[in-house]
Design a protein around this motif. Sequence first.
Motif, PDB file in Angstrom:
ATOM      1  N   PHE A   1      -6.787  -7.191  -7.783  1.00 54.71           N
ATOM      2  CA  PHE A   1      -6.336  -5.911  -8.349  1.00 54.71           C
ATOM      3  C   PHE A   1      -5.363  -6.127  -9.506  1.00 54.71           C
ATOM      4  CE2 PHE A   1      -6.951  -2.901  -4.432  1.00 54.71           C
ATOM      5  CZ  PHE A   1      -8.311  -2.965  -4.635  1.00 54.71           C
ATOM      6  N   GLU A   2      -4.538  -7.168  -9.373  1.00 53.09           N
ATOM      7  CA  GLU A   2      -3.541  -7.418 -10.429  1.00 53.09           C
ATOM      8  C   GLU A   2      -4.205  -7.821 -11.746  1.00 53.09           C
ATOM      9  OE1 GLU A   2      -0.716 -10.271  -8.998  1.00 53.09           O
ATOM     10  OE2 GLU A   2       0.251  -8.823  -7.661  1.00 53.09           O
ATOM     11  N   ARG A   3      -5.468  -8.240 -11.675  1.00 51.74           N
ATOM     12  CA  ARG A   3      -6.103  -8.771 -12.888  1.00 51.74           C
ATOM     13  C   ARG A   3      -7.314  -7.986 -13.354  1.00 51.74           C
ATOM     14  NH1 ARG A   3      -4.949 -14.145 -14.121  1.00 51.74           N
ATOM     15  NH2 ARG A   3      -3.043 -14.683 -13.052  1.00 51.74           N
TER      16      ARG A   3
ATOM     17  N   LEU B   1      -1.585   1.297  -9.210  1.00 50.53           N
ATOM     18  CA  LEU B   1      -0.486   1.721  -8.330  1.00 50.53           C
ATOM     19  C   LEU B   1      -0.398   0.808  -7.106  1.00 50.53           C
ATOM     20  CD1 LEU B   1      -0.853   5.604  -8.341  1.00 50.53           C
ATOM     21  CD2 LEU B   1       1.212   4.335  -8.891  1.00 50.53           C
ATOM     22  N   MET B   2      -1.567   0.501  -6.525  1.00 53.40           N
ATOM     23  CA  MET B   2      -1.574  -0.368  -5.331  1.00 53.40           C
ATOM     24  C   MET B   2      -1.018  -1.743  -5.666  1.00 53.40           C
ATOM     25  SD  MET B   2      -4.901   0.396  -3.063  1.00 53.40           S
ATOM     26  CE  MET B   2      -6.228   0.684  -4.182  1.00 53.40           C
ATOM     27  N   ALA B   3      -1.427  -2.269  -6.817  1.00 50.61           N
ATOM     28  CA  ALA B   3      -0.980  -3.619  -7.201  1.00 50.61           C
ATOM     29  C   ALA B   3       0.524  -3.646  -7.458  1.00 50.61           C
ATOM     30  CB  ALA B   3      -1.739  -4.081  -8.431  1.00 50.61           C
ATOM     31  N   SER B   4       1.086  -2.490  -7.844  1.00 46.52           N
ATOM     32  CA  SER B   4       2.512  -2.478  -8.178  1.00 46.52           C
ATOM     33  C   SER B   4       3.414  -2.354  -6.953  1.00 46.52           C
ATOM     34  CB  SER B   4       2.812  -1.340  -9.154  1.00 46.52           C
ATOM     35  OG  SER B   4       2.695  -0.113  -8.460  1.00 46.52           O
ATOM     36  N   THR B   5       2.847  -2.105  -5.767  1.00 48.32           N
ATOM     37  CA  THR B   5       3.716  -1.889  -4.595  1.00 48.32           C
ATOM     38  C   THR B   5       4.477  -3.148  -4.179  1.00 48.32           C
ATOM     39  OG1 THR B   5       1.919  -2.382  -3.107  1.00 48.32           O
ATOM     40  CG2 THR B   5       2.321  -0.056  -3.567  1.00 48.32           C
ATOM     41  N   GLY B   6       3.876  -4.310  -4.339  1.00 44.73           N
ATOM     42  CA  GLY B   6       4.558  -5.551  -4.003  1.00 44.73           C
ATOM     43  C   GLY B   6       4.720  -5.814  -2.510  1.00 44.73           C
ATOM     44  N   GLU B   7       4.105  -5.001  -1.647  1.00 41.38           N
ATOM     45  CA  GLU B   7       4.223  -5.231  -0.200  1.00 41.38           C
ATOM     46  C   GLU B   7       3.424  -6.458   0.214  1.00 41.38           C
ATOM     47  OE1 GLU B   7       3.484  -1.884   2.498  1.00 41.38           O
ATOM     48  OE2 GLU B   7       3.884  -0.601   0.788  1.00 41.38           O
ATOM     49  N   SER B   8       3.970  -7.209   1.176  1.00 39.38           N
ATOM     50  CA  SER B   8       3.254  -8.428   1.551  1.00 39.38           C
ATOM     51  C   SER B   8       2.327  -8.229   2.750  1.00 39.38           C
ATOM     52  CB  SER B   8       4.223  -9.564   1.809  1.00 39.38           C
ATOM     53  OG  SER B   8       5.146  -9.176   2.784  1.00 39.38           O
ATOM     54  N   THR B   9       2.505  -7.146   3.497  1.00 39.48           N
ATOM     55  CA  THR B   9       1.494  -6.839   4.515  1.00 39.48           C
ATOM     56  C   THR B   9       1.042  -5.417   4.248  1.00 39.48           C
ATOM     57  OG1 THR B   9       3.244  -6.123   5.989  1.00 39.48           O
ATOM     58  CG2 THR B   9       2.333  -8.302   6.408  1.00 39.48           C
ATOM     59  N   THR B  10      -0.208  -5.270   3.990  1.00 33.46           N
ATOM     60  CA  THR B  10      -0.671  -3.907   3.719  1.00 33.46           C
ATOM     61  C   THR B  10      -2.118  -3.742   4.140  1.00 33.46           C
ATOM     62  OG1 THR B  10      -0.583  -2.142   2.100  1.00 33.46           O
ATOM     63  CG2 THR B  10      -1.512  -4.214   1.339  1.00 33.46           C
ATOM     64  N   PHE B  11      -2.596  -2.532   4.052  1.00 32.73           N
ATOM     65  CA  PHE B  11      -3.962  -2.225   4.421  1.00 32.73           C
ATOM     66  C   PHE B  11      -4.520  -1.375   3.284  1.00 32.73           C
ATOM     67  CE2 PHE B  11      -7.412  -0.387   6.731  1.00 32.73           C
ATOM     68  CZ  PHE B  11      -7.786  -1.402   7.580  1.00 32.73           C
ATOM     69  N   ILE B  12      -5.326  -2.005   2.441  1.00 35.75           N
ATOM     70  CA  ILE B  12      -5.688  -1.401   1.159  1.00 35.75           C
ATOM     71  C   ILE B  12      -6.316   0.002   1.262  1.00 35.75           C
ATOM     72  CG2 ILE B  12      -7.261  -1.740  -0.818  1.00 35.75           C
ATOM     73  CD1 ILE B  12      -6.150  -4.683  -0.767  1.00 35.75           C
ATOM     74  N   PRO B  13      -7.320   0.233   2.116  1.00 36.55           N
ATOM     75  CA  PRO B  13      -7.897   1.592   2.136  1.00 36.55           C
ATOM     76  C   PRO B  13      -6.866   2.664   2.467  1.00 36.55           C
ATOM     77  CG  PRO B  13      -9.317   0.055   3.305  1.00 36.55           C
ATOM     78  CD  PRO B  13      -8.043  -0.687   3.010  1.00 36.55           C
ATOM     79  N   ALA B  14      -5.903   2.344   3.343  1.00 40.16           N
ATOM     80  CA  ALA B  14      -4.884   3.337   3.703  1.00 40.16           C
ATOM     81  C   ALA B  14      -3.911   3.535   2.545  1.00 40.16           C
ATOM     82  CB  ALA B  14      -4.133   2.880   4.950  1.00 40.16           C
ATOM     83  N   LEU B  15      -3.554   2.456   1.898  1.00 46.45           N
ATOM     84  CA  LEU B  15      -2.639   2.525   0.756  1.00 46.45           C
ATOM     85  C   LEU B  15      -3.249   3.398  -0.352  1.00 46.45           C
ATOM     86  CD1 LEU B  15       0.050   1.358  -0.241  1.00 46.45           C
ATOM     87  CD2 LEU B  15      -1.221  -0.551  -1.218  1.00 46.45           C
ATOM     88  N   ALA B  16      -4.538   3.215  -0.588  1.00 46.67           N
ATOM     89  CA  ALA B  16      -5.215   3.968  -1.645  1.00 46.67           C
ATOM     90  C   ALA B  16      -5.150   5.466  -1.360  1.00 46.67           C
ATOM     91  CB  ALA B  16      -6.662   3.519  -1.761  1.00 46.67           C
ATOM     92  N   LEU B  17      -5.326   5.830  -0.085  1.00 50.13           N
ATOM     93  CA  LEU B  17      -5.315   7.259   0.252  1.00 50.13           C
ATOM     94  C   LEU B  17      -3.956   7.894  -0.019  1.00 50.13           C
ATOM     95  CD1 LEU B  17      -7.477   7.897   3.426  1.00 50.13           C
ATOM     96  CD2 LEU B  17      -7.848   8.654   1.093  1.00 50.13           C
ATOM     97  N   ASN B  18      -2.887   7.081   0.053  1.00 46.44           N
ATOM     98  CA  ASN B  18      -1.547   7.589  -0.257  1.00 46.44           C
ATOM     99  C   ASN B  18      -1.452   8.095  -1.682  1.00 46.44           C
ATOM    100  OD1 ASN B  18      -0.294   7.196   2.109  1.00 46.44           O
ATOM    101  ND2 ASN B  18       0.750   5.305   1.561  1.00 46.44           N
ATOM    102  N   TYR B  19      -2.233   7.490  -2.563  1.00 46.42           N
ATOM    103  CA  TYR B  19      -2.132   7.828  -3.986  1.00 46.42           C
ATOM    104  C   TYR B  19      -3.280   8.715  -4.479  1.00 46.42           C
ATOM    105  CZ  TYR B  19       1.061   3.864  -3.808  1.00 46.42           C
ATOM    106  OH  TYR B  19       2.073   3.016  -3.475  1.00 46.42           O
ATOM    107  N   ALA B  20      -4.275   8.938  -3.604  1.00 44.93           N
ATOM    108  CA  ALA B  20      -5.479   9.645  -4.053  1.00 44.93           C
ATOM    109  C   ALA B  20      -5.228  11.135  -4.240  1.00 44.93           C
ATOM    110  CB  ALA B  20      -6.595   9.432  -3.051  1.00 44.93           C
ATOM    111  N   ALA B  21      -5.795  11.695  -5.297  1.00 49.77           N
ATOM    112  CA  ALA B  21      -5.683  13.137  -5.507  1.00 49.77           C
ATOM    113  C   ALA B  21      -6.987  13.822  -5.106  1.00 49.77           C
ATOM    114  CB  ALA B  21      -5.385  13.423  -6.966  1.00 49.77           C
ATOM    115  N   ASN B  22      -8.102  13.106  -5.247  1.00 50.10           N
ATOM    116  CA  ASN B  22      -9.397  13.715  -4.971  1.00 50.10           C
ATOM    117  C   ASN B  22     -10.337  12.708  -4.298  1.00 50.10           C
ATOM    118  OD1 ASN B  22     -11.603  15.394  -5.019  1.00 50.10           O
ATOM    119  ND2 ASN B  22     -12.054  15.064  -7.199  1.00 50.10           N
TER     120      ASN B  22
END
Length: 328
Positions: free
Chosen positions: A86-88, A172-193
């Motif tokens: 994601f960072e690249r 946005l996901m790449a900028s969080t910097g968390e070392s343990t995460t769950f990508i599909p859930a993280l994405a929903l935090n930022y999703a508008a649609n």
Amino acid sequence: MPDQTPYISVVIPVYNEQETLEELYTRLTSALDQLDKPYEIILTNDGSADRSSELLQQLHQRRPSQIRVIEFNGNFGQHMAIMAGFERVKGEIIITMDADLQNPPEEIGKLVAAIEAGHDVVNTHRLGRQDNQWRIWVSKMHNKARAWMMPKLKMEDEGCMLRAYRRHIVDLMASTGESTTFIPALALNYAANPTEIGVLHETRFAGKSNYGFYKLIRYNFDLVTGFSVFPLQVFTMIGMVISLCSFLFVLFLIGRRFIVGPEVEGVFTLFAVMFFLLGIVLLGLGVTGEYVGRIYQEVRKRPRFVIRNVLEKTRSPVQDVPVETVES
Ligand code: UDP
Ligand code: MG
């Protein structure tokens, strides 16, 4: 369209997948070629101990401007491998998928269409899931428990990694910097649609799942503790109910003492009650520990993954021509 700016970026974590990489290359490139849009494939080698690294290097050499390889220094986990991709990414639409071909690359077109229809996150559920009965049962139970604990997290099947995101969500996901995460859930935090569609599922092309019993439990804890404090709240509730019951019990015992007089029976019942309460206290400590552990992990601020090298072809800023780079 190998040297154009990619429109689609496919990000794939790879851990000991030597038997599947060739087939993955064939099926994925032919599925993407058919979409007729410029694309890139980013494969992160998550510290594989087999020949995956060597094979990935060969894949990069076959299509240097389309296939980029990130080599981790060790095993940092599937989600961190995706995060490094994601960072690249350079594309506008980002697809994540597994390397073992359980997610058919031919389904990518559907995901791209859903993003183009205006959605910023495309979640998926597996149609005709091809896993053993035990895994299917564990997933079903966990999906139910998660839906109950985290009603705001609207997804039917958290385990399917064939998903699509708009670029700004990925940034946005790449900028969080968390070392343990769950990508599909993280994405929903930022999703508008967001939306959800069904995608086909296949059996693993070769090799075996990297998720044994222990890793599955850890993985599920990451999801629950990473996105909800519900387990902590449950213990506050249990604590309140037990305190109330104990208070009523003490009143009852005082009453009995006046009516019946001193008694010594019921020692074993007392033990049973004590052990039960001790069990709850230990469980509560464990749950609190999970959160404290996560805080500890985050405050240490250690790098969440270490990249050994990157194989990619970048454009020279002076002549604007593609050049081969190996970053270390
Ligand atoms: N994977 C990874 N690092 C790990 C474990 C898995 O990059 O520590 C990758 C693996 O190569 C595959 C994907 O994550 O591309 C899903 O893993 P797997 O198929 O073993 O899991 P399952 O499908 O059984 O849940
Ligand atoms: Mg798999």
